[in-house]
Write a protein that holds these residues in place. Structure first.
Motif, PDB file in Angstrom:
ATOM      1  N   GLN A  24       0.778  -0.907   0.397  1.00 51.68           N
ATOM      2  CA  GLN A  24      -0.111  -0.503  -0.665  1.00 51.68           C
ATOM      3  C   GLN A  24       0.964   1.329   0.127  1.00 51.68           C
ATOM      4  N   ILE A  25       1.919   1.659   0.214  1.00 51.76           N
ATOM      5  CA  ILE A  25       3.243   2.273   0.486  1.00 51.76           C
ATOM      6  C   ILE A  25       3.983   2.569  -0.620  1.00 51.76           C
ATOM      7  N   LEU A  26       4.495   0.956  -0.783  1.00 54.88           N
ATOM      8  CA  LEU A  26       5.336   1.296  -2.099  1.00 54.88           C
ATOM      9  C   LEU A  26       4.456   0.953  -3.333  1.00 54.88           C
ATOM     10  N   GLU A  36      14.768   5.044  -4.828  1.00 53.86           N
ATOM     11  CA  GLU A  36      15.988   4.951  -5.697  1.00 53.86           C
ATOM     12  C   GLU A  36      17.204   6.286  -6.068  1.00 53.86           C
ATOM     13  N   GLU A  37      16.385   7.251  -7.227  1.00 55.09           N
ATOM     14  CA  GLU A  37      16.800   8.163  -7.401  1.00 55.09           C
ATOM     15  C   GLU A  37      17.344   9.059  -6.603  1.00 55.09           C
ATOM     16  N   LEU A  38      15.993   9.688  -5.965  1.00 53.80           N
ATOM     17  CA  LEU A  38      15.994  10.907  -4.935  1.00 53.80           C
ATOM     18  C   LEU A  38      17.145  10.429  -3.594  1.00 53.80           C
ATOM     19  N   ASN A  69       2.404  11.532  -0.083  1.00 56.25           N
ATOM     20  CA  ASN A  69       0.781  11.320   0.911  1.00 56.25           C
ATOM     21  C   ASN A  69       0.961  10.363   1.501  1.00 56.25           C
ATOM     22  N   ASN A  70       2.145   8.973   1.751  1.00 57.97           N
ATOM     23  CA  ASN A  70       2.913   8.147   2.571  1.00 57.97           C
ATOM     24  C   ASN A  70       3.974   8.364   3.450  1.00 57.97           C
ATOM     25  N   GLY A  71       4.506   9.579   3.021  1.00 58.08           N
ATOM     26  CA  GLY A  71       5.701  10.413   4.191  1.00 58.08           C
ATOM     27  C   GLY A  71       6.862   9.580   4.639  1.00 58.08           C
ATOM     28  N   LEU A  72       7.601   9.210   2.569  1.00 58.56           N
ATOM     29  CA  LEU A  72       8.304   9.272   2.320  1.00 58.56           C
ATOM     30  C   LEU A  72       9.479  10.393   1.559  1.00 58.56           C
ATOM     31  N   VAL A  73       8.244  11.194   1.345  1.00 59.58           N
ATOM     32  CA  VAL A  73       8.885  11.794  -0.400  1.00 59.58           C
ATOM     33  C   VAL A  73       8.293  13.285   0.294  1.00 59.58           C
ATOM     34  N   LEU A  74       8.956  14.126   0.834  1.00 59.46           N
ATOM     35  CA  LEU A  74       9.113  15.866   0.882  1.00 59.46           C
ATOM     36  C   LEU A  74       9.118  16.326  -0.102  1.00 59.46           C
ATOM     37  N   ARG A  75       7.982  17.356  -0.306  1.00 60.67           N
ATOM     38  CA  ARG A  75       8.085  18.553  -1.338  1.00 60.67           C
ATOM     39  C   ARG A  75       8.029  19.856  -0.426  1.00 60.67           C
ATOM     40  N   TYR A  87      11.589  17.583  -4.547  1.00 65.88           N
ATOM     41  CA  TYR A  87      11.439  16.611  -3.622  1.00 65.88           C
ATOM     42  C   TYR A  87      12.316  16.312  -3.110  1.00 65.88           C
ATOM     43  N   SER A  88      12.126  15.576  -2.493  1.00 65.57           N
ATOM     44  CA  SER A  88      13.566  15.162  -1.143  1.00 65.57           C
ATOM     45  C   SER A  88      13.410  14.085  -0.916  1.00 65.57           C
ATOM     46  N   LEU A  89      13.740  12.884   0.178  1.00 67.13           N
ATOM     47  CA  LEU A  89      13.565  11.720   1.265  1.00 67.13           C
ATOM     48  C   LEU A  89      13.248  12.495   2.158  1.00 67.13           C
ATOM     49  N   THR A  90      12.275  11.658   3.285  1.00 69.46           N
ATOM     50  CA  THR A  90      12.072  12.033   4.339  1.00 69.46           C
ATOM     51  C   THR A  90      12.922  10.915   5.238  1.00 69.46           C
ATOM     52  N   GLU A  91      13.082  11.357   5.971  1.00 72.82           N
ATOM     53  CA  GLU A  91      13.734  10.374   6.978  1.00 72.82           C
ATOM     54  C   GLU A  91      13.100   8.511   6.757  1.00 72.82           C
TER      55      GLU A  91
END
Length: 124
Positions: A24-26, A36-38, A69-75, A87-91
Motif C-alpha cells: 500500500q505504501i510502495l 532510488e533516484e532521490l 502522501n505516505n510520508g516518504l517524499v517531501l515536496r 523533491y527529497s526523501l524524508t527520514e
C-alpha cells in the motif's frame, strides 16, 4: 480499477499483513525507481524526469504524490520566479535504502543473468 486500488482491496479482504502494508505504501508502479533516484539527493521534477525517462510525466507526478502522501517524499516549494519545486526523501524514505540494497543483492543472485534454479537443483 487501477493496480493500487486492487491491491488495497485484496489486502483488506485477506485481513491485512505487513506485506500488504508495504504494498500500500510502495505499490505505486514507479515508486522504487523514484526512491532510488532521490537517494542521490534532492531533485527538481525535470531532473527526475530526465533521469527516469522511462516514466511518463503523469505517472511520475502520480508516483511523487503517492510517496508524499505516505510520508516518504517531501515536496518543497521555493518562492522564485518561476516557482521552483524540489523533491527529497524524508527520514522514512531514507530508511528504505537498506531494503533497496537487499533487493539489489537479490537481483544479482537471482535476476535474469543468474543461473536457472533447475540447474542448481540438478547439481545437488
Amino acid at each position: 480499477m487501477n493496480e493500487q486500488t486492487s491491491t488495497n482491496k485484496n489486502c483488506v479482504k485477506s485481513g491485512g499483513s505487513s506485506i500488504c502494508e508495504v504494498l500500500q505504501i510502495l505499490g505505486a508502479k514507479w515508486a522504487f525507481l523514484v526512491l532510488e533516484e532521490l537517494l542521490n539527493g534532492p531533485q527538481r521534477f525535470k531532473q527526475l524526469q530526465r533521469k527516469i525517462s522511462i516514466v511518463k510525466t503523469q505517472s511520475l507526478t502520480d508516483t511523487l504524490r503517492h510517496l508524499e502522501n505516505n510520508g516518504l517524499v517531501l515536496r518543497e516549494v521555493f518562492p522564485t520566479v518561476p516557482i521552483s519545486v524540489e523533491y527529497s526523501l524524508t527520514e522514512k524514505g531514507k530508511d528504505f535504502q537498506s531494503a533497496l540494497k537487499e533487493m539489489e543483492t537479490w537481483v544479482q543472485k537471482w535476476g535474469n543473468s543468474a543461473p536457472a534454479v533447475e540447474s542448481d537443483v540438478q547439481s545437488l
